[in-house]
Design an enzyme around this catalytic site. Structure first.
Site, PDB file in Angstrom:
ATOM      1  N   CYS A  15       0.866  -1.181   0.000  1.00 37.62           N
ATOM      2  CA  CYS A  15       0.000   0.000   0.000  1.00 37.62           C
ATOM      3  C   CYS A  15       0.902   1.230   0.000  1.00 37.62           C
ATOM      4  O   CYS A  15       2.087   1.135  -0.353  1.00 37.62           O
ATOM      5  CB  CYS A  15      -0.994  -0.022   1.153  1.00 37.62           C
ATOM      6  N   ARG A  21      -3.350  -0.403   5.556  1.00 42.13           N
ATOM      7  CA  ARG A  21      -3.996  -1.489   4.805  1.00 42.13           C
ATOM      8  C   ARG A  21      -3.125  -2.733   4.636  1.00 42.13           C
ATOM      9  O   ARG A  21      -3.554  -3.845   4.972  1.00 42.13           O
ATOM     10  CB  ARG A  21      -4.425  -0.983   3.414  1.00 42.13           C
ATOM     11  N   ASP A 131      -8.608   3.884   1.581  1.00 45.22           N
ATOM     12  CA  ASP A 131      -7.545   4.219   2.532  1.00 45.22           C
ATOM     13  C   ASP A 131      -8.158   4.803   3.808  1.00 45.22           C
ATOM     14  O   ASP A 131      -8.728   5.892   3.769  1.00 45.22           O
ATOM     15  CB  ASP A 131      -6.603   5.235   1.889  1.00 45.22           C
TER      16      ASP A 131
HETATM   17  P1  4NP Z   1      -1.756   2.961   4.055  1.00 43.13           P
HETATM   18  O1  4NP Z   1      -2.351   4.365   4.558  1.00 43.13           O
HETATM   19  O2  4NP Z   1      -1.242   3.193   2.648  1.00 43.13           O
HETATM   20  O3  4NP Z   1      -2.948   2.057   4.057  1.00 43.13           O
HETATM   21  O4  4NP Z   1      -0.689   2.561   5.027  1.00 43.13           O
HETATM   22  C1  4NP Z   1      -1.591   5.544   4.549  1.00 43.13           C
HETATM   23  C2  4NP Z   1      -0.808   5.836   5.645  1.00 43.13           C
HETATM   24  C3  4NP Z   1      -0.056   7.004   5.656  1.00 43.13           C
HETATM   25  C4  4NP Z   1      -0.101   7.854   4.568  1.00 43.13           C
HETATM   26  C5  4NP Z   1      -0.883   7.543   3.458  1.00 43.13           C
HETATM   27  C6  4NP Z   1      -1.628   6.373   3.455  1.00 43.13           C
HETATM   28  N1  4NP Z   1       0.675   9.062   4.577  1.00 43.13           N
HETATM   29  O5  4NP Z   1       0.600   9.808   3.590  1.00 43.13           O
HETATM   30  O6  4NP Z   1       1.385   9.327   5.545  1.00 43.13           O
END
Ligand code: 4NP
Length: 159
Positions: A15, A21, A131
């Site tokens: 991800c 995720r 997300d």
């Molecule tokens: P993930 O969610 O891709 O599901 O881990 C996110 C966590 C942090 C960020 C973006 C998506 N971020 O931009 O910090």
């Protein structure tokens, strides 16, 4: 009992941040593979490097624990070009993540092993796992459910 026909698989779930995720997907898929005694190696990574070394988001940990899965010892790492060599299958949990992986694995031979995670649930789907990072805790259960259903499909298909 040991089944000599069982095939070992190396699967990577990717991800953006590797804290919401894909850590859930790693935990759920590992849990299901272990329950069935499958010799699968499963890991997760993120295409951005903002959270390297961090444990999964507390709500990701909590929703997994509520389903009997402890992901507290996982740590975020960044996806690298070397992962194309290491893994048999690479699942992008979202379309933007797939596009990022594509930038790194621009050679067709490398992209041959990259799939959109939700295409395992719905043939030809280009949908992304939502997300939950930008929302509150209520977003984590639907995300867990989608991931759990898709992991069940993956296990059924490749075991
Ligand atoms: P993930 O969610 O891709 O599901 O881990 C996110 C966590 C942090 C960020 C973006 C998506 N971020 O931009 O910090």
């Amino acid at each position: 009992m040991f089944n000599p026909i069982e095939i070992s698989m190396k699967i990577l779930l990717v991800c953006l941040g590797n804290i919401c995720r894909s850590p859930i997907a790693e935990g759920v898929l590992k849990h299901k593979a272990k329950q069935l005694g499958l010799d699968w190696q499963i890991d997760s990574a993120g295409t951005n490097g903002y959270h390297i070394g961090e444990a999964p988001h507390r709500f990701s940990q909590k929703i997994c624990l509520q389903h009997g899965i402890d992901i507290s010892r996982q740590r975020a790492r960044r996806f690298t070009a070397k992962d194309f060599e290491e893994y048999d299958m690479i699942y992008a949990l979202a379309l933007d993540v797939y596009r990022e992986i594509e930038k790194i694995g621009y050679r067709q031979v490398q992209m041959n092993k990259v799939y959109l995670f939700l295409s395992e649930s719905k043939e030809g789907s280009t949908e992304s796992v939502p997300d939950p990072w930008y929302g509150d805790e209520s977003g984590y259960l639907p995300v867990f459910d989608i991931i759990e259903q898709t992991c069940t499909r993956i296990i059924k298909r490749y075991r």
